[in-house]
Design a protein around this motif. Structure first.
Motif, PDB file in Angstrom:
ATOM      1  N   THR A 104      21.680  -6.518   8.777  1.00  0.00           N
ATOM      2  CA  THR A 104      22.632  -7.542   8.320  1.00  0.00           C
ATOM      3  C   THR A 104      23.980  -6.929   7.983  1.00  0.00           C
ATOM      4  O   THR A 104      25.035  -7.451   8.363  1.00  0.00           O
ATOM      5  CB  THR A 104      22.071  -8.274   7.099  1.00  0.00           C
ATOM      6  OG1 THR A 104      20.818  -8.888   7.453  1.00  0.00           O
ATOM      7  CG2 THR A 104      23.037  -9.345   6.616  1.00  0.00           C
ATOM      8  N   ARG A 105      23.956  -5.816   7.270  1.00  0.00           N
ATOM      9  CA  ARG A 105      25.215  -5.170   6.892  1.00  0.00           C
ATOM     10  C   ARG A 105      25.958  -4.643   8.121  1.00  0.00           C
ATOM     11  O   ARG A 105      27.191  -4.711   8.190  1.00  0.00           O
ATOM     12  CB  ARG A 105      24.945  -4.028   5.910  1.00  0.00           C
ATOM     13  CG  ARG A 105      24.532  -4.496   4.529  1.00  0.00           C
ATOM     14  CD  ARG A 105      24.305  -3.323   3.591  1.00  0.00           C
ATOM     15  NE  ARG A 105      23.945  -3.771   2.254  1.00  0.00           N
ATOM     16  CZ  ARG A 105      24.811  -4.070   1.307  1.00  0.00           C
ATOM     17  NH1 ARG A 105      26.117  -3.955   1.550  1.00  0.00           N
ATOM     18  NH2 ARG A 105      24.419  -4.474   0.115  1.00  0.00           N
ATOM     19  N   ALA A 106      25.227  -4.133   9.093  1.00  0.00           N
ATOM     20  CA  ALA A 106      25.866  -3.621  10.309  1.00  0.00           C
ATOM     21  C   ALA A 106      26.540  -4.749  11.083  1.00  0.00           C
ATOM     22  O   ALA A 106      27.676  -4.610  11.562  1.00  0.00           O
ATOM     23  CB  ALA A 106      24.836  -2.914  11.185  1.00  0.00           C
ATOM     24  N   LEU A 107      25.864  -5.889  11.193  1.00  0.00           N
ATOM     25  CA  LEU A 107      26.443  -7.020  11.906  1.00  0.00           C
ATOM     26  C   LEU A 107      27.648  -7.590  11.151  1.00  0.00           C
ATOM     27  O   LEU A 107      28.652  -7.952  11.758  1.00  0.00           O
ATOM     28  CB  LEU A 107      25.385  -8.105  12.109  1.00  0.00           C
ATOM     29  CG  LEU A 107      24.202  -7.723  13.017  1.00  0.00           C
ATOM     30  CD1 LEU A 107      23.199  -8.862  13.083  1.00  0.00           C
ATOM     31  CD2 LEU A 107      24.675  -7.352  14.410  1.00  0.00           C
ATOM     32  N   ARG A 108      27.549  -7.650   9.842  1.00  0.00           N
ATOM     33  CA  ARG A 108      28.682  -8.145   9.053  1.00  0.00           C
ATOM     34  C   ARG A 108      29.885  -7.216   9.166  1.00  0.00           C
ATOM     35  O   ARG A 108      31.030  -7.677   9.228  1.00  0.00           O
ATOM     36  CB  ARG A 108      28.263  -8.281   7.587  1.00  0.00           C
ATOM     37  CG  ARG A 108      27.355  -9.480   7.306  1.00  0.00           C
ATOM     38  CD  ARG A 108      26.990  -9.536   5.834  1.00  0.00           C
ATOM     39  NE  ARG A 108      26.157 -10.707   5.529  1.00  0.00           N
ATOM     40  CZ  ARG A 108      25.629 -10.958   4.345  1.00  0.00           C
ATOM     41  NH1 ARG A 108      25.856 -10.112   3.334  1.00  0.00           N
ATOM     42  NH2 ARG A 108      24.903 -12.028   4.153  1.00  0.00           N
ATOM     43  N   SER A 146      30.656  -5.334  11.719  1.00  0.00           N
ATOM     44  CA  SER A 146      31.255  -5.521  13.035  1.00  0.00           C
ATOM     45  C   SER A 146      32.071  -6.808  13.088  1.00  0.00           C
ATOM     46  O   SER A 146      33.174  -6.837  13.649  1.00  0.00           O
ATOM     47  CB  SER A 146      30.156  -5.546  14.104  1.00  0.00           C
ATOM     48  OG  SER A 146      30.712  -5.748  15.388  1.00  0.00           O
ATOM     49  N   ILE A 147      31.565  -7.894  12.486  1.00  0.00           N
ATOM     50  CA  ILE A 147      32.305  -9.153  12.473  1.00  0.00           C
ATOM     51  C   ILE A 147      33.586  -9.015  11.666  1.00  0.00           C
ATOM     52  O   ILE A 147      34.645  -9.552  12.039  1.00  0.00           O
ATOM     53  CB  ILE A 147      31.417 -10.280  11.921  1.00  0.00           C
ATOM     54  CG1 ILE A 147      30.291 -10.595  12.906  1.00  0.00           C
ATOM     55  CG2 ILE A 147      32.234 -11.542  11.655  1.00  0.00           C
ATOM     56  CD1 ILE A 147      29.335 -11.661  12.420  1.00  0.00           C
ATOM     57  N   ALA A 148      33.518  -8.278  10.543  1.00  0.00           N
ATOM     58  CA  ALA A 148      34.718  -8.082   9.729  1.00  0.00           C
ATOM     59  C   ALA A 148      35.791  -7.311  10.498  1.00  0.00           C
ATOM     60  O   ALA A 148      36.983  -7.654  10.452  1.00  0.00           O
ATOM     61  CB  ALA A 148      34.361  -7.351   8.447  1.00  0.00           C
ATOM     62  N   ALA A 160      39.464  -8.789  11.706  1.00  0.00           N
ATOM     63  CA  ALA A 160      40.745  -8.127  11.423  1.00  0.00           C
ATOM     64  C   ALA A 160      41.536  -7.887  12.707  1.00  0.00           C
ATOM     65  O   ALA A 160      42.764  -8.035  12.731  1.00  0.00           O
ATOM     66  CB  ALA A 160      40.490  -6.807  10.705  1.00  0.00           C
ATOM     67  N   ALA A 161      40.840  -7.522  13.783  1.00  0.00           N
ATOM     68  CA  ALA A 161      41.530  -7.291  15.053  1.00  0.00           C
ATOM     69  C   ALA A 161      42.084  -8.597  15.627  1.00  0.00           C
ATOM     70  O   ALA A 161      43.194  -8.624  16.173  1.00  0.00           O
ATOM     71  CB  ALA A 161      40.579  -6.643  16.054  1.00  0.00           C
ATOM     72  N   ALA A 192      30.973  -5.064  20.827  1.00  0.00           N
ATOM     73  CA  ALA A 192      30.950  -4.265  19.603  1.00  0.00           C
ATOM     74  C   ALA A 192      29.830  -4.718  18.672  1.00  0.00           C
ATOM     75  O   ALA A 192      29.157  -3.893  18.035  1.00  0.00           O
ATOM     76  CB  ALA A 192      32.305  -4.356  18.905  1.00  0.00           C
ATOM     77  N   LEU A 193      29.603  -6.027  18.587  1.00  0.00           N
ATOM     78  CA  LEU A 193      28.548  -6.542  17.728  1.00  0.00           C
ATOM     79  C   LEU A 193      27.168  -6.118  18.222  1.00  0.00           C
ATOM     80  O   LEU A 193      26.317  -5.682  17.424  1.00  0.00           O
ATOM     81  CB  LEU A 193      28.643  -8.066  17.676  1.00  0.00           C
ATOM     82  CG  LEU A 193      27.689  -8.782  16.722  1.00  0.00           C
ATOM     83  CD1 LEU A 193      28.005  -8.411  15.280  1.00  0.00           C
ATOM     84  CD2 LEU A 193      27.790 -10.294  16.909  1.00  0.00           C
ATOM     85  N   ALA A 194      26.941  -6.234  19.527  1.00  0.00           N
ATOM     86  CA  ALA A 194      25.646  -5.826  20.071  1.00  0.00           C
ATOM     87  C   ALA A 194      25.435  -4.321  19.916  1.00  0.00           C
ATOM     88  O   ALA A 194      24.331  -3.872  19.573  1.00  0.00           O
ATOM     89  CB  ALA A 194      25.550  -6.242  21.537  1.00  0.00           C
ATOM     90  N   GLN A 195      26.464  -3.535  20.166  1.00  0.00           N
ATOM     91  CA  GLN A 195      26.339  -2.093  20.012  1.00  0.00           C
ATOM     92  C   GLN A 195      26.058  -1.707  18.560  1.00  0.00           C
ATOM     93  O   GLN A 195      25.244  -0.817  18.281  1.00  0.00           O
ATOM     94  CB  GLN A 195      27.622  -1.409  20.498  1.00  0.00           C
ATOM     95  CG  GLN A 195      27.890  -1.521  21.985  1.00  0.00           C
ATOM     96  CD  GLN A 195      26.970  -0.639  22.824  1.00  0.00           C
ATOM     97  OE1 GLN A 195      26.186   0.149  22.304  1.00  0.00           O
ATOM     98  NE2 GLN A 195      27.086  -0.767  24.142  1.00  0.00           N
ATOM     99  N   GLN A 196      26.722  -2.362  17.628  1.00  0.00           N
ATOM    100  CA  GLN A 196      26.514  -2.069  16.213  1.00  0.00           C
ATOM    101  C   GLN A 196      25.104  -2.447  15.779  1.00  0.00           C
ATOM    102  O   GLN A 196      24.447  -1.696  15.035  1.00  0.00           O
ATOM    103  CB  GLN A 196      27.538  -2.832  15.371  1.00  0.00           C
ATOM    104  CG  GLN A 196      27.597  -2.400  13.920  1.00  0.00           C
ATOM    105  CD  GLN A 196      28.238  -1.038  13.745  1.00  0.00           C
ATOM    106  OE1 GLN A 196      28.988  -0.594  14.596  1.00  0.00           O
ATOM    107  NE2 GLN A 196      27.913  -0.378  12.647  1.00  0.00           N
TER     108      GLN A 196
END
Length: 257
Positions: A114-118, A120-122, A126-127, A82-86
């Protein structure tokens, strides 16, 4: 009837009132819920052990598309995919909508990535933390639920003994011992929940640290086109030694002056 068969779980259930039965049902639901969460998290952790190899295969890929494909095959529906895709989606968005190559455009592009990676991490955080609140609540409240059942059971048993007028030791020990079973049930539910909560929290913390490191590498790659080289203790010591030599040399002293 034999005294060993006169008292037990069946006798406790038959002689108990609605409150004791409700407490037993609540503890049973707590136990089923906690073990469901424990087993699902354990299966997820077994699958997550392959994520490290998947990330390395991603960096060995010849291009981004091939790397995303390898990551999707090795770690499907994982936080790393998900992080790489984002990040890839953010970089593609920048390429489509950036018209000039100015300093402001570069800063905006860096902020978008930066915002996209953050984000995805958020979402991944949560998951990963989903269900932990329930597990912690079960671990902290189950002993008290069982204790409440014990207290109520002892009170119910003493009332029955006082009504019968037979307060001998053999008449008191059985009902009181049955009531103490509720406390044992509460501990049986709470101890696995607490141990699993600690283990899952530690595993999530390690996975999030790996995910954060992967995010830094992705940000560097999307921004500069190259991954940040890992600094080993040996290379770090070499850099520090070279820095000390440079500072102690006449040229370094002259530069510092």
């Amino acid at each position: 009837m034999d005294s060993s068969q006169a008292f037990g779980l069946a006798h406790l259930w038959a002689q108990s009132d609605t409150i004791i039965r409700s407490v037993a049902v609540i503890l049973l639901v707590m136990s089923i819920t906690s073990w469901y969460l424990i087993l699902t998290r354990a299966l997820r952790q077994l699958r997550a052990r392959r994520h490290g190899d998947a990330v390395e295969n991603f960096w060995r890929a010849p291009d981004l598309e091939a790397g995303l494909k390898l990551l999707a095959e090795a770690a499907p529906d994982s936080p790393f995919e998900a992080l790489a895709q984002q990040g890839a989606a953010a970089a593609q968005h920048i390429r489509r909508h950036t018209r000039n190559d100015t300093l402001g455009g570069k800063l905006d592009a860096d902020e978008v990535i930066t915002r996209a990676l953050r984000k995805s991490i958020a979402l991944s955080t949560a998951a990963l933390e989903s269900g932990l609140t329930v597990l912690a609540s079960i671990g902290s409240t189950a002993p008290f639920v069982g204790l409440f059942g014990t207290v109520w059971g002892i009170y119910h048993a003493l009332v029955n003994i006082s009504v019968s007028g037979m307060a001998t030791l053999d008449k008191v020990a059985g009902p009181v011992g049955e009531a103490l079973i509720m406390t044992a049930f509460g501990l049986f539910v709470a101890i696995p929940a607490v141990l699993a909560y600690n283990a899952i929290t530690r595993a999530n913390r390690l996975e999030l640290s790996e995910l954060d490191a992967f995010a830094h590498d992705l940000h560097a790659w999307f921004s500069t086109g190259a991954r940040i080289a890992a600094v080993t203790p040996r290379t770090a010591g070499q850099h520090e030694a070279a820095l000390r030599v440079a500072r102690s040399s006449p040229a370094g002293s002259h530069g510092a002056a």
